[in-house]
Design an enzyme around this catalytic site. Structure first.
Site, mmCIF file in Angstrom:
data_model
loop_
_atom_site.group_PDB
_atom_site.id
_atom_site.type_symbol
_atom_site.label_atom_id
_atom_site.label_comp_id
_atom_site.label_asym_id
_atom_site.label_seq_id
_atom_site.Cartn_x
_atom_site.Cartn_y
_atom_site.Cartn_z
ATOM 1 N N GLU A 198 0.837 -1.203 0.000
ATOM 2 C CA GLU A 198 0.000 0.000 0.000
ATOM 3 C C GLU A 198 0.874 1.257 0.000
ATOM 4 O OE1 GLU A 198 -2.537 3.157 0.477
ATOM 5 O OE2 GLU A 198 -2.960 1.165 -0.326
ATOM 6 N N HIS A 435 -30.653 -11.104 23.626
ATOM 7 C CA HIS A 435 -29.447 -11.758 24.124
ATOM 8 C C HIS A 435 -29.464 -13.222 23.679
ATOM 9 C CE1 HIS A 435 -26.233 -13.009 26.849
ATOM 10 N NE2 HIS A 435 -27.000 -14.050 27.157
#
Length: 454
Positions: A198, A435
């Protein structure tokens, strides 16, 4: 000259849906496609790549079987089968789009390359057509950087690598953003050696530095070599070996992927003949309602520079159809942008980064929570990453959020939806999520918001 009520150039994400709405309203529509029905998403983008990501995840999970008390033998990857599965996903989707359009009452499908011959006239395969309304949906393609020697070696782009049916010995990836990193991780998991190069100082530079650093750690933990801050590169080939020189250092591999961004497919449409303006990068200039500089011509999707995602292209269709057919006044600037990076674990993000929010000068509240403190992540044995949110300290409106972790690409919608609804932190904090999920920690995350220290 054949006359229509509307002409759509390009059968990518926005085009077919708009053709459907226009024909349903009784209009006579022509849709033009020069290559593959479905556009980037169906053919070289989302669908084939996410099918490949799924195969890579399956291989990775199989290798981790022992972590879950599951005994498996040696894990191998059949790249021809992987490629065939991905290609089938594409072929099925492409066929569905083509069949839909060709069976659509009031819609004429023309296959060929369209070029403007005037403000409201086009030529395709020697045929001239005209309409008072024209919609440009021509998409984009890989941008190829001017790296010395690159034009003299065989290289892959996002379009060609999705058809690869064998495993590279060593894949070199030039580019450090979304497309580059997804392919880097998937091919590492398929069994290839992978190096990412990069130019910038860090990966996915549009994200906050802590996100970039965490993503780099995830990739390096899987054995991917990451080189950043490489400004000078040169590419060469000796026999079957491709080499990338980086100053005094050289990396050699069997395959090279160039993934350094995208450019619009606007350079061979005759836009100048029609008087349609583009910006310095070739993107068609549009206003907040997606209208171009020529009355009666609009641009949708990747070619207008207002979004580079399938969902933003589809939203362009929604804006245009609502405004033209439903009497609405929807605007692109009302769109709250969300997107994802499909490495594993994925990054889901919406709105501003903290760095972007700081530039506004407003007082901020910020909260983070590691995935090691998310029950669902612990139960799945996938605890890499963290959750992060930034809000306006005065209005208590959420400005942006990122969830880098298992299920992050899905859980982010709990925040995205509340931002679209204009809800405050206090309202979302009192939601009662299910949950055990990743989303259940969003109210807890908001409850931990504290002033950002300069």
């Amino acid at each position: 000259m054949a006359e229509f009520d509307a002409i759509i150039i390009g059968a990518g994400q926005a085009g077919p849906s708009l053709a459907g709405r226009l024909t349903q309203s009784g209009q006579k529509v022509a849709i033009i496609e020069r290559k593959l029905f479905g556009g980037t998403c169906v053919n070289t983008g989302c669908m084939p790549t996410k099918a490949l990501v799924a195969s890579a995840y399956a291989a990775h999970l199989a290798r981790r079987g022992g972590d879950y008390g599951v005994t498996v033998g040696a894990v191998s990857v059949d790249m021809k089968a992987v490629a065939a599965r991905s290609h089938k996903v594409t072929l099925d989707a492409r066929g569905n789009v083509e069949s839909w359009l060709k069976g659509m009452e009031g819609c004429t499908v023309i296959e060929g390359h369209a070029r403007f011959t005037g403000p409201k006239t086009l030529s395709i395969n020697g045929q001239d057509i005209t309409a008072p309304k024209i919609f440009l949906n021509v998409g984009g393609r890989a941008a190829i950087p001017g790296i010395p020697g690159l034009d003299g070696v065989p290289y892959l782009t996002n379009s060609s690598i999705v058809t690869l049916d064998h495993l590279p010995d060593h894949l070199i990836v030039i580019g450090g953003s979304y497309i580059a990193l997804e392919f880097a991780q998937m091919y590492r998991r398929f069994g290839a050696k992978v190096t990412v190069i990069e130019r910038g100082a860090r990966l996915i530079a549009r994200e906050d530095a802590d996100i970039s650093d965490a993503v780099r750690d995830i990739l390096e933990d899987e054995g991917i070599a990451v080189q950043t801050g490489i400004e000078d590169m040169a590419v060469s080939q000796t026999g079957a070996v491709i080499s990338v020189a980086m100053g005094a250092q050289t990396v050699s591999g069997s395959h090279l992927l160039v993934a350094t961004g995208r450019r619009p497919n606007t350079d061979d449409l005759g836009l100048e003949v029609a008087g349609i303006k583009t910006d310095a990068r070739g993107y068609i200039t549009v206003d907040d309602g997606l209208a171009t500089s020529v009355d009666g011509i609009w641009a949708m999707g990747d070619c207008n520079g207002r979004g580079a995602f399938t969902h933003t292209a589809y939203n362009d269709f929604e804006i245009l159809s609502a405004n033209l057919l439903d009497g609405a006044a929807r605007k692109v600037s009302d769109r709250i942008l969300g997107y994802a990076l499909y490495i594993d674990p994925p990054l889901g993000r919406v709105g501003m980064t903290v760095a972007e929010a700081e530039k506004t000068g407003r007082p901020l509240l910020v909260s983070t929570r590691p995935m090691t403190r998310v029950g669902r992540a612990i139960e799945k044995g996938e605890t890499k990453g963290f959750m992060k949110v930034v809000a306006d300290a005065e209005t208590k409106k959420i400005l942006g959020a990122a969830i880098l972790g298992t299920g992050g690409d899905e859980a982010i919608h709990g925040i995205l939806d509340m931002m679209n609804a204009g809800a405050t932190v206090d309202e979302l904090q009192w939601a009662v999520p299910i949950h055990p999920t990743v989303s259940e920690l969003i109210p807890t995350l908001l409850g931990d918001l504290k002033p950002l220290k300069g």
